[in-house]
Design a protein around this motif. Structure first.
Motif, PDB file in Angstrom:
ATOM      1  N   ILE A 122     -14.358  -9.140  -1.448  1.00 38.22           N
ATOM      2  CA  ILE A 122     -13.454  -9.343  -0.978  1.00 38.22           C
ATOM      3  C   ILE A 122     -12.702 -10.538  -1.076  1.00 38.22           C
ATOM      4  CG2 ILE A 122     -15.641  -8.731   1.130  1.00 38.22           C
ATOM      5  CD1 ILE A 122     -15.395 -11.588   1.768  1.00 38.22           C
ATOM      6  N   ARG A 123     -13.221 -11.288  -2.320  1.00 41.98           N
ATOM      7  CA  ARG A 123     -12.488 -12.756  -3.168  1.00 41.98           C
ATOM      8  C   ARG A 123     -11.223 -11.827  -3.011  1.00 41.98           C
ATOM      9  NH1 ARG A 123     -10.508 -14.902  -7.070  1.00 41.98           N
ATOM     10  NH2 ARG A 123     -12.458 -14.142  -8.084  1.00 41.98           N
ATOM     11  N   CYS A 124     -11.837 -10.744  -4.234  1.00 46.65           N
ATOM     12  CA  CYS A 124     -10.350 -10.745  -4.958  1.00 46.65           C
ATOM     13  C   CYS A 124      -9.448  -9.256  -4.273  1.00 46.65           C
ATOM     14  CB  CYS A 124     -11.324  -9.075  -5.557  1.00 46.65           C
ATOM     15  SG  CYS A 124     -12.477 -10.300  -7.248  1.00 46.65           S
ATOM     16  N   ASP A 125      -9.501  -8.632  -2.898  1.00 52.60           N
ATOM     17  CA  ASP A 125      -8.784  -8.589  -2.634  1.00 52.60           C
ATOM     18  C   ASP A 125      -9.023  -8.423  -1.096  1.00 52.60           C
ATOM     19  OD1 ASP A 125      -7.361  -5.408  -1.226  1.00 52.60           O
ATOM     20  OD2 ASP A 125      -7.041  -4.276  -2.827  1.00 52.60           O
ATOM     21  N   SER A 126      -7.833  -8.690  -0.057  1.00 49.55           N
ATOM     22  CA  SER A 126      -8.174  -9.501   1.006  1.00 49.55           C
ATOM     23  C   SER A 126      -7.810  -8.309   2.260  1.00 49.55           C
ATOM     24  CB  SER A 126      -6.113  -9.483   1.890  1.00 49.55           C
ATOM     25  OG  SER A 126      -5.387  -8.982   1.345  1.00 49.55           O
ATOM     26  N   ARG A 127      -7.713  -6.245   1.745  1.00 51.42           N
ATOM     27  CA  ARG A 127      -8.465  -5.367   2.846  1.00 51.42           C
ATOM     28  C   ARG A 127      -9.916  -4.800   2.353  1.00 51.42           C
ATOM     29  NH1 ARG A 127      -5.158  -1.202  -0.480  1.00 51.42           N
ATOM     30  NH2 ARG A 127      -5.893  -2.466  -2.095  1.00 51.42           N
TER      31      ARG A 127
END
Length: 392
Positions: A122-127
Motif C-alpha cells: 500500500i505504501r507504493c501506490d495510494s490506490r
C-alpha cells in the motif's frame, strides 16, 4: 521472548520463509528476492513443553547489564530475511502475464505475521488496499505499531488485518488500531480561508480497523482480491491434503471474478531432507536457520530460527519454531487444480549448494540468480520455487 529469570511461553509462530536456502534477501526489484515472515498455524501445531522451555533469551553470565535493550524478534526477522519489494515485483509480473487487462490493486497476504509485504504494497501506490490474515495476534499488533504507522495518515484506511485461521478466514476478527497509533499519524493542514474552522484542521483518516474489535471478515466490506499470496513456505504448516485443498478453495473464493492469481512459494532439494544448520551474519547479530531430522514417510521436519545478538552478548534461541510438512510441487499442483484453479505455473531457481555455503555475510549469496518458468527441473542440492495458480 523469554526474560532473564523467567521463561515466557509462546505459541508456535513460524516466520514467513525464514529459510537460508533463500540467501539473496535483496530489497531490489531487479533481483525479485523473497521475504519470509510470521506464519499462522492450526491450533494443533503448538510447541511441545520442552521446546517452549527452550524458547528464551540465553544471557552471557559476564553481562553486567542484563536489562539493556534487546531488539524485538519481529524486527530482527524483518531485517534478516525479508525483502518485500522483490516479491511485489514478481506478483505484478505474474498478474500481468497470466491475467492482464488491468492493474492489480487489491492484495491479500495470508500467514502475514507482521504484514511487511502488505504495508509495502500500500505504501507504493495510494490506490492499493491490502488484507492480512494470521493466527499470531502479537505479530499483528506489532505490525500496527511498527509498520502500518509508517505509511502515513491513510495507511490505516487501506489495510485490514485479521486475526484468525486461514482454514476459517471468514471467522477471523478485525484487529483494532490503538488510539495512540491513530494520533501519531494525524496531520495538520492550513485553513486560512475558513475563519470558523480556524487556521488548522486535522486530516487524520480513521480506519475501519479502529471501529470495533469484534468485526468478522465475513461481515466486513472488502474488495475482491486481485492477488492472494502465501509466502515463506507457509503452506507447509498445513499437514493434510484435505486442509491444503480447503485452504486453496478459500483463496479462490477471495479472488476477483474478473481474474486473479494465487502465489505461494516452496523450497526443496536433497538438502531439504536432512539435518541442516546455516547462518547469515549481519553487523549487529547473526541469524541461524536450524532444520531438524526429516521423516521420509510423513515428510515432516521441525525448523527453528535463532538470533545471536553481538552487542548484547545474548542468544535468542527458538525465537521462531515450527513443524512443516514438506509438500512436493506435483502435490501442490494437483491440490490447486482440484480446488478449481484454471492453470498452475512453476518458477524455479537453483540455490547455492549448502555443503559449500554454511555461512554467509548478509545477503550476498545468490543475488544474481533469477527465477525462470519451467515445466521440468532436475533435482539439485537446494532450490526455491514460486507456484502460481491462475483463476479466470
Amino acid at each position: 521472548m523469554g526474560k532473564r529469570g523467567k521463561k515466557q511461553r509462546h505459541p508456535q509462530k513460524p516466520s514467513r520463509r525464514g529459510s537460508l536456502h533463500d540467501l539473496d534477501g535483496e530489497d531490489d526489484t531487479s533481483d525479485f528476492g523473497h521475504e519470509p515472515h510470521q506464519l499462522s498455524l492450526p491450533s494443533s501445531s503448538s510447541l511441545s513443553d520442552q521446546e517452549e522451555e527452550e524458547e528464551d533469551v540465553e544471557d552471557d553470565e559476564t553481562d553486567p547489564n542484563p536489562s539493556k535493550d534487546i531488539p524485538s524478534k519481529f524486527l530482527l526477522y524483518q531485517q534478516s530475511v525479508q525483502s518485500p519489494k522483490g516479491d511485489i515485483s514478481y506478483l505484478q509480473k505474474f498478474f500481468l502475464m497470466y491475467v492482464g487487462g488491468r492493474v492489480p490493486l487489491h492484495l491479500q497476504e495470508d500467514f502475514c505475521g507482521t504484514a511487511l509485504l502488505s504495508t509495502e504494497w500500500i505504501r507504493c501506490d495510494s490506490r492499493r488496499t491490502a488484507v492480512g490474515l494470521d493466527l499470531d495476534l502479537e505479530a499483528l499488533n506489532w505490525c500496527m505499531e511498527n509498520n502500518v504507522n509508517k505509511i502515513g495518515s491513510d495507511g490505516y484506511s487501506r489495510i485490514s488485518l485479521f486475526h484468525g485461521n486461514v482454514l476459517q478466514p471468514l471467522e477471523a476478527r478485525l484487529v483494532k488500531a490503538q488510539p495512540q497509533d491513530l494520533i501519531r499519524n494525524f496531520t495538520l493542514k492550513d485553513r486560512e480561508d475558513d475563519p470558523e474552522t480556524g487556521p488548522w484542521e486535522c486530516t487524520a483518516q480513521v480506519s475501519p480497523n479502529a471501529s470495533t474489535n469484534d468485526e468478522l471478515m465475513k461481515n466486513f466490506p472488502l474488495p475482491a482480491r486481485d492477488i492472494v499470496c502465501a509466502f515463506n513456505y507457509s503452506c507447509c504448516c498445513l499437514h493434510k491434503r484435505g486442509e491444503l485443498i480447503s485452504y486453496f478453495k478459500h483463496v479462490l473464493d477471495a479472488l476477483s471474478r474478473k481474474g486473479g492469481i494465487f502465489v505461494m512459494d516452496l523450497y526443496g532439494g536433497t538438502s531439504s531432507e536432512c539435518e541442516l544448520r546455516l547462518q547469515r551474519k549481519f553487523p549487529s547479530f547473526t541469524y541461524v536457520w536450524e532444520q531438524a531430522e526429516f521423516d521420509i514417510i510423513q515428510r515432516k521436519t521441525r525448523i527453528s530460527l535463532h538470533f545471536h545478538l553481538l552487542k548484547q552478548q545474548k542468544k535468542l534461541r527458538h525465537a521462531f519454531s515450527y513443524s512443516w510438512r514438506l509438500w512436493s510441487l506435483p502435490e501442490i499442483k494437483d491440490c490447486l487444480e482440484e480446488a478449481g484453479f484454471q492453470s498452475v505455473h512453476f518458477w524455479i531457481r537453483q540455490m547455492p549448494d549448502t555443503e559449500v555455503v554454511r555461512s554467509t555475510e548478509g545477503f550476498g549469496v545468490g543475488r544474481d540468480v533469477k527465477y525462470e518458468e519451467v515445466t521440468s527441473f532436475q533435482q539439485q542440492d537446494a532450490w526455491n520455487a514460486y507456484v502460481v495458480g491462475v483463476a479466470n
